[in-house]
Motif scaffolding. Structure first.
Motif, short mmCIF file in Angstrom:
data_model
loop_
_atom_site.label_atom_id
_atom_site.label_comp_id
_atom_site.label_asym_id
_atom_site.label_seq_id
_atom_site.Cartn_x
_atom_site.Cartn_y
_atom_site.Cartn_z
N UNK A 9 0.85 -1.18 0.00
CA UNK A 9 0.00 0.00 0.00
C UNK A 9 0.89 1.23 0.00
N UNK A 10 0.55 2.27 -0.78
CA UNK A 10 1.41 3.46 -0.83
C UNK A 10 1.49 4.15 0.53
N UNK A 11 2.69 4.47 0.94
CA UNK A 11 2.92 5.07 2.24
C UNK A 11 3.71 6.36 2.06
N UNK A 12 3.30 7.41 2.76
CA UNK A 12 3.99 8.69 2.64
C UNK A 12 5.36 8.62 3.29
N UNK A 13 6.36 9.20 2.61
CA UNK A 13 7.71 9.22 3.15
C UNK A 13 8.13 10.62 3.59
N UNK A 14 7.61 11.65 2.97
CA UNK A 14 8.03 13.01 3.31
C UNK A 14 7.05 13.64 4.30
N UNK A 15 7.58 14.50 5.15
CA UNK A 15 6.75 15.21 6.14
C UNK A 15 5.74 16.11 5.43
N UNK A 16 6.17 16.68 4.31
CA UNK A 16 5.27 17.57 3.55
C UNK A 16 4.04 16.82 3.06
N UNK A 17 4.23 15.61 2.53
CA UNK A 17 3.10 14.83 2.05
C UNK A 17 2.20 14.39 3.20
N UNK A 18 2.81 14.02 4.34
CA UNK A 18 2.03 13.62 5.51
C UNK A 18 1.20 14.80 6.02
N UNK A 19 1.81 15.98 6.05
CA UNK A 19 1.10 17.17 6.52
C UNK A 19 -0.08 17.49 5.62
N UNK A 20 0.12 17.40 4.30
CA UNK A 20 -0.95 17.69 3.36
C UNK A 20 -2.10 16.69 3.51
N UNK A 21 -1.76 15.41 3.67
CA UNK A 21 -2.79 14.38 3.87
C UNK A 21 -3.54 14.61 5.17
N UNK A 22 -2.82 15.04 6.22
CA UNK A 22 -3.45 15.29 7.52
C UNK A 22 -4.43 16.45 7.45
N UNK A 23 -4.03 17.52 6.76
CA UNK A 23 -4.93 18.67 6.60
C UNK A 23 -6.18 18.27 5.82
N UNK A 24 -5.98 17.45 4.78
CA UNK A 24 -7.13 16.99 3.99
C UNK A 24 -8.07 16.15 4.84
N UNK A 25 -7.51 15.27 5.66
CA UNK A 25 -8.34 14.42 6.53
C UNK A 25 -9.14 15.27 7.51
N UNK A 26 -8.50 16.28 8.09
CA UNK A 26 -9.20 17.15 9.03
C UNK A 26 -10.32 17.93 8.37
N UNK A 27 -10.06 18.44 7.17
CA UNK A 27 -11.09 19.21 6.44
C UNK A 27 -12.26 18.32 6.07
#
Length: 286
Positions: A9-27
């Motif tokens: 399963x695709x897994x985020x490696x960079x903090x930037x990608x994790x942060x963007x995914x986290x903001x999307x999840x919260x929204x």
């Protein structure tokens, strides 16, 4: 019937990608609350109602960020692992949401019974949104695998034939990459992601081949295996950090560090030292 367990399963490696995914999840959680207004939210009347609901965005976004940041250290990842991560996110989100709701909104006494209700609410919100998230990323990965042959064709011909060229054979397909453009390979079970340069731009390509299978085709004096999940072009390594207990190689072209296993330290680190000595000697002579 789909079998999810064996698929990586695709897994985020960079903090930037994790942060963007986290903001999307919260929204997404926030939009779910203000659009559908579940669990009696429609009966909650307050002039700052939507502002009061906004912290849930931060809560679930933070839970997603913390969980994703922790699992980014794992080498192997599949759909079952992702499901467990989602459960951890929902658990963390429910705990933070419970304290926020009890202390600032409902002002009810803290109890395990009241938390049970909040956990169920969090699951009711999280399961449908998480299902969309997991399936969309899974479909994306599945489609990427089906289009491997199309991607390979785009880099099959090396730009400069005078360069040393690596030839990788996969079934009936053959791709060629200039050795100078090769960065690293990261494995995920029976698939490998090749990172390479194309006109000084980093590209990555998903290949259906095992790490040991591709190692036999790309290994040179400078391209070596350094970890059970990584092959790296040592000439592209600009610095390293850590010690004998855990080195990490740093390539400026990519946004994640490459680990070096203990069993490969004796092979990788001495060669890196030779490269650095040769490099600095050439600078001194110049």
């Amino acid at each position: 019937m789909l079998s999810f367990t064996p698929y990586s399963y695709p897994k985020s490696h960079s903090v930037k990608e994790i942060l963007l995914s986290s903001l999307t999840a919260g929204v997404v959680v926030y939009l779910f609350l203000i659009i559908f207004q579940p669990f009696g939210t429609e009966n909650f009347h307050h002039p700052y109602k939507y502002l009061i609901l906004f912290p849930y965005t931060l809560i679930f976004g933070a839970a997603f960020f913390i969980s994703s940041l922790c699992v980014s250290r794992f080498d192997e990842w599949n759909l079952v692992s992702e499901l467990l991560k989602i459960l951890a996110i929902l658990f963390l989100g429910s705990v933070f949401s419970y304290f926020y709701n009890s202390l600032f909104i409902s002002h009810v006494p803290l109890s395990f019974e009241n938390y049970g209700y909040m956990f169920l609410y969090s699951m009711a919100i999280g399961i449908p949104t998480s299902s969309i998230y997991i399936l969309s990323r899974y479909i994306y990965l599945k489609n990427s695998r089906e289009n491997i042959s199309e991607d390979i064709d785009s880099i099959s011909n090396p730009v400069n034939s005078t360069k040393a060229v690596l030839t990788i054979s996969i079934n009936t397909t053959e791709l060629r990459v200039a050795e100078d453009d090769f960065l690293c390979i990261q494995s995920m079970e029976n698939y490998c992601t090749l990172y390479y340069l194309d006109n000084n731009t980093v590209k990555k390509l998903l290949l259906r081949i095992s790490l040991s299978g591709i190692l036999m085709q790309v290994q040179t004096q400078t391209i070596k295996r350094c970890h059970r999940s990584y092959i790296v072009n040592l000439e592209k390594v600009k610095s390293l950090k850590g010690n004998a207990q855990g080195y990490k190689l740093i390539l400026p072209e990519i946004d994640f560090n490459i680990p070096v296993s203990r069993s490969f330290i004796s092979v990788s680190i001495p060669q890196l030292q030779k490269l650095y000595i040769s490099y600095y000697s050439s600078i001194t002579e110049a």
